[in-house]
Motif scaffolding. Structure first.
Motif, mmCIF file in Angstrom:
data_model
loop_
_atom_site.group_PDB
_atom_site.id
_atom_site.type_symbol
_atom_site.label_atom_id
_atom_site.label_comp_id
_atom_site.label_asym_id
_atom_site.label_seq_id
_atom_site.Cartn_x
_atom_site.Cartn_y
_atom_site.Cartn_z
ATOM 1 N N PRO A 204 -12.386 9.844 30.267
ATOM 2 C CA PRO A 204 -12.105 11.232 30.890
ATOM 3 C C PRO A 204 -13.374 12.017 31.351
ATOM 4 C CG PRO A 204 -11.092 10.834 28.871
ATOM 5 C CD PRO A 204 -11.979 9.884 28.907
ATOM 6 N N SER A 206 -13.536 15.121 31.605
ATOM 7 C CA SER A 206 -13.871 16.437 30.713
ATOM 8 C C SER A 206 -14.813 15.971 29.654
ATOM 9 C CB SER A 206 -12.252 16.886 30.333
ATOM 10 O OG SER A 206 -11.701 15.726 29.376
ATOM 11 N N LEU A 207 -14.772 14.958 29.049
ATOM 12 C CA LEU A 207 -15.534 14.492 27.777
ATOM 13 C C LEU A 207 -17.055 14.820 28.309
ATOM 14 C CD1 LEU A 207 -14.337 11.153 26.099
ATOM 15 C CD2 LEU A 207 -14.095 13.870 25.554
ATOM 16 N N GLU A 209 -17.855 16.685 30.860
ATOM 17 C CA GLU A 209 -18.079 18.343 30.769
ATOM 18 C C GLU A 209 -18.328 18.947 29.467
ATOM 19 O OE1 GLU A 209 -14.853 19.479 33.022
ATOM 20 O OE2 GLU A 209 -15.570 18.951 35.004
ATOM 21 N N ALA A 210 -17.594 18.476 28.527
ATOM 22 C CA ALA A 210 -17.776 18.881 27.218
ATOM 23 C C ALA A 210 -18.985 18.874 26.527
ATOM 24 C CB ALA A 210 -16.750 18.406 26.243
ATOM 25 N N ALA A 211 -19.722 17.518 27.169
ATOM 26 C CA ALA A 211 -21.120 17.046 26.654
ATOM 27 C C ALA A 211 -22.069 17.854 27.160
ATOM 28 C CB ALA A 211 -21.260 15.579 26.720
ATOM 29 N N VAL A 212 -21.692 18.364 28.471
ATOM 30 C CA VAL A 212 -23.000 19.071 29.382
ATOM 31 C C VAL A 212 -22.810 20.277 28.555
ATOM 32 C CG1 VAL A 212 -23.219 20.265 31.413
ATOM 33 C CG2 VAL A 212 -22.591 17.952 31.383
ATOM 34 N N ILE A 213 -21.523 20.916 28.404
ATOM 35 C CA ILE A 213 -21.640 22.269 27.585
ATOM 36 C C ILE A 213 -22.092 22.349 26.351
ATOM 37 C CG2 ILE A 213 -20.408 24.167 26.857
ATOM 38 C CD1 ILE A 213 -18.448 23.800 29.401
ATOM 39 N N ASP A 214 -22.180 21.179 25.531
ATOM 40 C CA ASP A 214 -22.658 20.960 24.261
ATOM 41 C C ASP A 214 -24.153 20.836 24.351
ATOM 42 O OD1 ASP A 214 -20.574 21.491 22.605
ATOM 43 O OD2 ASP A 214 -20.146 19.128 22.486
ATOM 44 N N GLY A 215 -24.725 20.555 25.506
ATOM 45 C CA GLY A 215 -26.060 20.599 25.743
ATOM 46 C C GLY A 215 -26.735 19.165 25.852
ATOM 47 N N ALA A 216 -25.862 18.350 26.163
ATOM 48 C CA ALA A 216 -26.394 16.960 26.312
ATOM 49 C C ALA A 216 -27.112 16.637 27.530
ATOM 50 C CB ALA A 216 -25.268 15.971 26.130
ATOM 51 N N SER A 217 -28.282 15.757 27.273
ATOM 52 C CA SER A 217 -28.973 15.602 28.871
ATOM 53 C C SER A 217 -28.356 14.267 29.378
ATOM 54 C CB SER A 217 -30.379 15.233 28.569
ATOM 55 O OG SER A 217 -30.489 14.196 27.506
ATOM 56 N N GLN A 220 -28.487 11.363 26.875
ATOM 57 C CA GLN A 220 -27.620 11.688 25.703
ATOM 58 C C GLN A 220 -26.220 11.674 26.171
ATOM 59 O OE1 GLN A 220 -29.506 15.392 24.874
ATOM 60 N NE2 GLN A 220 -30.533 14.849 22.984
ATOM 61 N N TYR A 224 -24.364 8.987 23.735
ATOM 62 C CA TYR A 224 -23.400 9.550 22.885
ATOM 63 C C TYR A 224 -21.978 9.412 23.228
ATOM 64 C CZ TYR A 224 -27.432 10.842 20.038
ATOM 65 O OH TYR A 224 -28.372 10.963 19.463
ATOM 66 N N VAL A 225 -21.667 9.231 24.639
ATOM 67 C CA VAL A 225 -20.309 9.395 25.085
ATOM 68 C C VAL A 225 -20.073 8.010 25.841
ATOM 69 C CG1 VAL A 225 -18.696 10.482 26.778
ATOM 70 C CG2 VAL A 225 -20.428 11.941 25.514
ATOM 71 N N LYS B 73 -25.750 24.216 29.635
ATOM 72 C CA LYS B 73 -26.312 24.293 28.172
ATOM 73 C C LYS B 73 -27.089 25.366 28.218
ATOM 74 C CE LYS B 73 -29.872 21.269 28.694
ATOM 75 N NZ LYS B 73 -30.709 20.204 28.192
ATOM 76 N N PHE B 81 -11.179 23.029 26.341
ATOM 77 C CA PHE B 81 -10.444 22.453 27.449
ATOM 78 C C PHE B 81 -9.062 22.260 27.275
ATOM 79 C CE2 PHE B 81 -14.769 21.141 27.737
ATOM 80 C CZ PHE B 81 -15.258 21.272 29.090
ATOM 81 N N TYR B 87 -14.403 14.027 21.441
ATOM 82 C CA TYR B 87 -15.290 12.884 21.544
ATOM 83 C C TYR B 87 -14.224 11.912 20.540
ATOM 84 C CZ TYR B 87 -18.363 15.907 23.003
ATOM 85 O OH TYR B 87 -19.355 16.784 23.900
ATOM 86 N N HIS B 89 -14.708 8.784 19.588
ATOM 87 C CA HIS B 89 -15.357 8.023 18.598
ATOM 88 C C HIS B 89 -16.080 8.414 17.364
ATOM 89 C CE1 HIS B 89 -17.640 9.184 22.051
ATOM 90 N NE2 HIS B 89 -18.693 8.985 21.236
ATOM 91 N N SER B 99 -23.103 19.738 19.177
ATOM 92 C CA SER B 99 -23.918 20.509 19.914
ATOM 93 C C SER B 99 -25.148 20.740 19.159
ATOM 94 C CB SER B 99 -23.105 21.744 20.553
ATOM 95 O OG SER B 99 -22.653 22.519 19.576
ATOM 96 N N LEU B 102 -27.697 18.113 18.982
ATOM 97 C CA LEU B 102 -28.387 17.882 20.184
ATOM 98 C C LEU B 102 -29.499 19.003 20.347
ATOM 99 C CD1 LEU B 102 -25.450 17.343 22.910
ATOM 100 C CD2 LEU B 102 -27.298 15.598 21.879
ATOM 101 N N ARG B 150 -21.082 26.991 17.444
ATOM 102 C CA ARG B 150 -22.232 27.277 18.403
ATOM 103 C C ARG B 150 -22.760 28.787 18.239
ATOM 104 N NH1 ARG B 150 -21.748 25.039 23.918
ATOM 105 N NH2 ARG B 150 -23.723 25.741 23.868
#
Lengths: 317, 356
Positions: A204, A206-207, A209-217, A220, A224-225, B73, B81, B87, B89, B99, B102, B150
């Motif tokens: 999905p 949205s995963l 998007e969630a990761a972007v907001i969580d700060g993932a490059s 990453q 991680y996803v 970020k 959402f 996630y 997994h 977060s 990271l 956070r």
């Protein structure tokens, strides 16, 4: 509404049918009947040839002479045969190198195709081309590309002034191995790429998007996803890819027939070589049978790899 | 915590403009709900605040900083959402810690914060579980936990309760409100459900077709809707609308419907004689008339709910819903006499839809 209790309790007159009749009515018997056609086909066309192959491996059958049982003599003979061991080595080299490169490039291609690209549909169709062309046809094309006199690669490199003489692609053992591996990779990438692409599209948005907001490059997000969520599909794809590569025959047979100096002989080509042109059916069958443990190992590996991970197991809702 | 400023913000997808210049200023610690029908641009606006969508025009600021070009970020926001976006997994613990991990926080710090959030949300027993092993409400809590750990400047909620069943939705909305009262972090909450908006918001922003129709506290919107859209959107069952004209005779002002029924209005109404208007009255502001002076209405359907009785009637050539606290056993086809509460009716301009 009142119900007549006595009437309900009254035992229904149940007729006692005969044994045969009961058997024919039983659910188990019924399922057996329904399974019969499929089971027959499986036994006839899968189990019988396999059994015959295994049996032949224990005989000294030759073309035109049904052999007699000689126990493990064929295997003992193969054990001392350096060509057989060379073929085993070649098969492993071929499978390992080609599978790793196919996985790497296939995943990379899938990631690219998963982005919003212009002409995406056309690009995807183009990627599939090597996969739909009959192997013999693409092998012949590669034969020309690798030809000692007419190779387009050599010609281009010479014209560009990078090389002074033509490369002997299929005449030199090391070159020949690299060449057949390259051809196999070219042919196998689409399967890996398209299947992994299908897997990527089930993740999905949205995963991410969630990761972007969580700060993932971007890396990453992949680490991680994408990658963990793709592992079940990777297990399937790579099992099939390894099986296809390990049992490859057509490419080698058209390009090199196992040469030069058996440098590109795989177990499958050697088995054919010994059994049909060589006439030693028993020995050829023994070589083919000795592939089975390796294939079983690959299937077991995927079986354990494919087991649903804990996070995939259903919840209570 | 920080304030959020949205100034003349526009958004186009290709040549289609979907948000046509929106101005909202959200104060520090406020709980603002963006509400509107689907396609009104509320989710797009939220995603622009989050940085998941580019801003075509205008300016969005968080705190003192304009964030138009700041990647998500670095905006110091957290988002919940609609589908939770957990996630699958990772365990609950890893989901919440992701977060911080990271951001390379120390593991003791991560553990402390995750524990704290899990305690607030009652997730302590589930930290080792995977999202699949949780119920919808628990997943929703994990999604909020992921936001809480956070400690962001702003919480963004994108229809977080839409995937829950009705009972759980009511429970979770109370929980979210309680959580906001405890954490007092600025929150922007998107929903299409006006009841959610009314019950949770400090202030509601009603959006429609990419513009803001009205901004105000829940009761302001209920009592003084700026136009017919807001009047019809806020409140359940929805407000009744009856078309008519202003009639002034013998010093008395009335609205006369197409079939000549005279409807009572406040005498302070500022409108010219004969002006085309829409008469609006909420179901809960219609009473049974005592004696003369009522408006005749023909009952079509009665819906007893236990707590109140809904009557769907034909009145002044319009389908009208009336809501009574008492239990009535009217028969379909029966004619009853109804009286809108004059002080609580609304009159809108028929052409512009604006409140008069």
């Amino acid at each position: 509404m009142a119900v007549d209790v006595n009437q309900r309790r009254a035992p229904a007159a149940i007729e006692q049918p005969g044994r045969l009749k009961r058997l024919s009515r039983s659910k188990g018997m019924m399922s057996l009947w329904f399974m019969m056609p499929a089971a027959t086909i499986l036994l006839l066309f899968l189990a019988y040839p396999l059994g015959l192959g295994v049996w032949l491996g224990f005989t000294d059958a030759k073309i035109g002479r049904s052999g007699v049982f000689i126990g493990l003599e064929n295997y003992a003979w193969l054990f001392d045969d350096p060509v057989f061991w060379l073929a085993v080595f070649n098969t492993f080299l071929y499978t390992v190198v080609a599978s790793i490169v196919k996985f790497g490039l296939g995943l990379w291609l899938a990631l690219i195709l998963n982005h919003h690209l212009p002409f995406k549909a056309i690009l995807r169709a183009v990627v599939l081309l090597p996969w739909i062309v009959p192997t013999v046809l693409s092998a012949i094309a590669f034969w020309w590309i690798y030809d000692a006199q007419f190779s387009i690669i050599s010609w281009t490199l010479v014209k560009l002034g990078i090389l002074t003489e033509y490369i002997d692609f299929l005449g030199d053992p090391a070159n020949a191995r690299a060449s057949v591996i390259a051809a196999n990779i070219w042919r196998g990438i689409p399967f890996v790429a398209i299947t992994l692409l299908a897997g990527l599209q089930t993740i999905p948005q949205s995963l991410y998007e969630a990761a972007v907001i969580d700060g993932a490059s971007p890396w990453q997000r992949f680490r991680y996803v994408t990658f963990p969520m793709l592992t079940p599909i990777i297990a399937v794809v790579m099992t099939f890819s390894v099986l296809f590569t390990f049992t490859d025959f057509q490419l080698i047979y058209v390009l090199t027939r196992g040469g030069p100096l058996n440098a590109t002989h795989l177990m499958a080509t050697l088995s054919f070589q010994r059994a049909i042109p060589g006439g030693q059916l028993g020995e050829g069958a023994a070589i083919a049978v000795s592939m089975i443990p390796f294939l079983l190992a690959a299937i077991l590996f995927s079986y354990f790899g494919l087991q649903r991970r804990r996070w995939q197991q259903g919840g209570s809702d | 915590m920080a304030s959020v400023g949205i100034h003349d913000v526009r958004k186009s997808f290709g040549s289609v403009e979907v948000i046509h210049g929106v101005d909202i200023s959200i104060s520090d610690g406020e709980f603002v709900v963006l509400v509107g029908p689907s396609g009104c641009g509320k989710s797009t606006l939220l995603r622009m605040i989050a940085g998941l969508e580019q801003i075509t025009g205008g300016e969005i600021s968080i705190g003192e900083r304009v964030v138009n070009l700041v990647p998500p970020k670095e905006r110091d926001i957290a988002m919940v959402f609609q589908n939770y976006a957990l996630y699958p997994h990772m365990t609950v613990q890893d989901n919440m810690a992701f977060s911080l991990k990271l951001a390379k926080a120390e593991s003791a710090e991560i553990e402390r914060r995750v524990k704290e959030a899990a305690e607030i949300l009652g997730l302590g027993a589930y930290l080792e579980r995977y999202p699949r092993q949780l119920s919808g409400g628990q997943r929703q809590r994990v999604a909020m936990g992921r936001a809480i750990v956070r400690d962001p400047q702003v919480f963004l909620f994108d229809e977080p309760l839409s995937n829950l069943d009705a009972k759980l939705r009511v429970q979770m909305r109370t929980e979210i409100k309680a959580l906001h009262q405890r954490l007092t972090t600025t929150s922007v909450y998107v929903t299409h459900d006006q009841i959610e908006a009314m019950t949770m918001a400090d202030r509601i922003v009603v959006m429609h077709d990419g513009i803001v129709e009205q901004i105000g506290s829940p009761l302001e919107l209920y009592d003084h809707p700026a136009n017919m859209f807001v009047a019809g959107f806020i409140g359940s069952p929805a407000m009744n609308f009856i078309e008519g004209r202003v009639a002034r005779d013998a010093g008395e002002t009335r609205i006369v419907s197409a079939d000549g029924v005279r409807l009572p209005v406040p005498q302070t109404l500022q409108a010219a004689d004969g002006h085309k208007v829409v008469y609006g009255v909420r179901p809960e502001h219609i009473e049974l008339a005592n004696g003369a002076g009522g408006v005749p209405a023909e009952v079509s359907v009665i819906e007893p709910t236990g707590a109140y009785t809904l009557a769907f009637v034909k009145m002044a050539d319009a389908e009208v819903c009336a809501m009574f606290d008492e239990r009535h056993a009217f028969r379909p086809g029966e004619t009853i006499s109804l009286a809108p509460r004059t002080d609580l009716v609304h009159v809108f301009d028929a052409e512009t839809g604006r409140r008069l």
